[in-house]
Design an enzyme around this catalytic site. Structure first.
Site, PDB file in Angstrom:
ATOM      1  N   ASP A  54       2.828   5.787  -6.849  1.00 15.24           N
ATOM      2  CA  ASP A  54       4.040   5.600  -6.045  1.00 15.24           C
ATOM      3  C   ASP A  54       5.340   5.594  -6.841  1.00 15.24           C
ATOM      4  OD1 ASP A  54       2.657   5.346  -3.579  1.00 15.24           O
ATOM      5  OD2 ASP A  54       2.025   3.347  -4.208  1.00 15.24           O
ATOM      6  N   HIS A 111      -2.326  -1.692 -10.231  1.00 13.67           N
ATOM      7  CA  HIS A 111      -3.272  -1.201  -9.235  1.00 13.67           C
ATOM      8  C   HIS A 111      -4.444  -2.164  -9.161  1.00 13.67           C
ATOM      9  CE1 HIS A 111      -6.110   1.493  -7.181  1.00 13.67           C
ATOM     10  NE2 HIS A 111      -5.021   2.090  -6.732  1.00 13.67           N
ATOM     11  N   HIS A 135       0.869  -1.184   0.000  1.00 14.24           N
ATOM     12  CA  HIS A 135       0.000   0.000   0.000  1.00 14.24           C
ATOM     13  C   HIS A 135       0.906   1.235   0.000  1.00 14.24           C
ATOM     14  CE1 HIS A 135      -3.453   2.453   0.462  1.00 14.24           C
ATOM     15  NE2 HIS A 135      -3.713   2.294   1.741  1.00 14.24           N
TER      16      HIS A 135
HETATM   17  C1  MLT Z   1      -4.236   4.670  -2.828  1.00 14.23           C
HETATM   18  O1  MLT Z   1      -4.058   5.830  -3.210  1.00 14.23           O
HETATM   19  O2  MLT Z   1      -4.797   4.407  -1.757  1.00 14.23           O
HETATM   20  C2  MLT Z   1      -3.671   3.560  -3.648  1.00 14.23           C
HETATM   21  O3  MLT Z   1      -3.676   3.851  -5.003  1.00 14.23           O
HETATM   22  C3  MLT Z   1      -4.211   2.205  -3.307  1.00 14.23           C
HETATM   23  C4  MLT Z   1      -5.659   1.928  -3.606  1.00 14.23           C
HETATM   24  O4  MLT Z   1      -6.401   2.747  -4.101  1.00 14.23           O
HETATM   25  O5  MLT Z   1      -6.063   0.765  -3.361  1.00 14.23           O
END
Ligand code: MLT
Length: 391
Positions: free
Chosen positions: A325, A270, A229
């Site tokens: 990320d 993702h 995450h």
């Molecule tokens: C987020 O910004 O929380 C991540 O992209 C992870 C997600 O959306 O599951």
């Protein structure tokens, strides 16, 4: 949201859905943001690319009030944050006494609980907005204490939300204007991502047992600290160092080999998105503006190209494109955040507004104000034949 506004959904759960991390199950509603597999995230209907360069105060208003502010409302948000922003001496002393050898995310989560122990009101909205207002002081303290940058710098909230953080950070050699510009965009891009991302889901789940905002938020932030995450930004930048080439072809070869060796490629793919994350695209543009000649930014661009190529060769990969990320680490590194261990704290600082707003909605607005019931999904028993101690 009144029940009548919730679209009708049909969803069949079969055995194939078990042990998949609830992937794609509809479990609740979200008023702050939505992640479209093709378009990426929007906040209250506005695509993220349109919001990226607004003041952070606008995003905070949007998430909590579901509308962009007028000029007067933006000023009211700034005044409200300023009024709430003071962190007590007791809280700062407790944060200062934490073991600074700890990982910054552990210190970050502990600081949230300390703010709760010293100033909670037990009102979800009040506590959420207080936490948004106070976190810059707590986070700047963590940086200064852990890095040995000297005494804490007093808050000057009239500077504006993000610039005050940069001021309190007092990064040696830091370019205040560039840092403010970058961290404003960083804040906006990371503030929310639907209800199902692990940290938000965790925060909402913990709050469903009526744990207060600080306990719920600290739980969410501990969830964010997993490498699958939010901590992927730390690991992505470490991976970029291992690749260390500005040549996309060479990056492709290295990443292909890494995959063949069973290694993980951070910053790509993702759970929901099936296209390149618009947050990554915005960051690419910001990098071109703020640090186009930075070596690591150039390496990230090579990794982006090479990684897409390498991942596309595997038909099992449903999304071979970069996510939020991949690029963020190179940008903050170029402006002086050279230790990747801090990167998830910047993500977490921003996500507090999204998780906070979602918990407020879930506890005080959902189901006509009654709030969502305590989370209690069902697990199917396996390998548990009936047994008896007497037989
Ligand atoms: C987020 O910004 O929380 C991540 O992209 C992870 C997600 O959306 O599951």
């Amino acid at each position: 949201m009144p029940m009548s506004d919730i679209p009708t959904i049909e969803f069949t759960i079969t055995n194939d859905n078990l042990d998949t991390g609830l992937r794609g199950y509809p479990v609740g509603t979200c008023e702050t943001s939505y992640v479209d597999p093709q378009e990426g995230v929007s906040y209250v209907g506005y695509p993220i690319a349109d919001l990226a360069f607004l003041p952070a105060e606008d995003i905070i208003h949007l998430l909590f009030n579901k509308s962009l502010p007028t000029d007067a409302e933006r000023q009211a948000v700034a005044d409200d944050i300023a009024e709430r922003s003071e962190v007590s001496e007791e809280a700062l002393a407790a944060i200062s006494s934490l073991p600074m050898s700890g990982h910054p995310m552990d210190l970050f989560c502990a600081a949230i609980q300390i703010l709760g122990m010293t100033s909670k009101t037990d009102d979800y909205y009040e506590d959420a907005v207080n936490l948004v207002a106070r976190m810059p002081t707590a986070l700047a303290a963590i940086f200064r204490l852990r890095e040995g940058w000297g005494d804490l710098i007093p808050s000057e909230p009239s500077r504006g939300y993000v610039n005050n953080f940069v001021h309190m950070l007092g990064m040696p050699g830091g370019d205040e204007a560039a840092l403010t510009k970058l961290l404003s965009v960083y804040y906006n891009l990371h503030a929310d991502h639907g209800g199902g991302n692990l940290s938000t889901f965790t925060g909402r789940a913990v709050a469903s047992g009526l744990a207060d905002m600080y306990r719920s938020m600290a739980s969410g932030m501990n969830a964010l600290a997993g490498p699958r995450h939010g901590m992927a930004n730390q690991d992505a930048f470490k991976m970029v160092h291992e690749v260390d080439t500005e040549d996309p072809d060479e990056a492709y070869q290295i990443l292909k080999q890494r995959l063949a060796d069973g290694g993980l490629i951070f910053g790509f793919g993702h759970a929901v998105l099936r296209q390149e994350d618009p947050r990554a695209k915005v960051q690419l543009g910001v990098g071109e503006e703020l640090c186009p000649d930075d070596h690591w930014f150039k390496v990230v661009k090579a990794v982006r190209e090479g990684g897409i190529r390498a991942l596309k060769e595997n038909p099992k990969v449903s999304n071979p494109y970069p996510n939020v990320d991949l690029i963020s680490g190179s940008l903050v590194n170029a402006l002086g955040f050279t230790d990747p261990d801090y990167y998830t704290t910047l993500f977490g600082w921003s996500r507090i507004s999204g998780i906070g707003a979602q918990i407020v909605d879930e506890r005080t607005r959902a189901r006509g104000g009654r709030g969502v019931a305590i989370y209690r999904p069902r697990y199917i028993p396996i390998n548990q034949p009936a047994r008896s101690l007497s037989s």
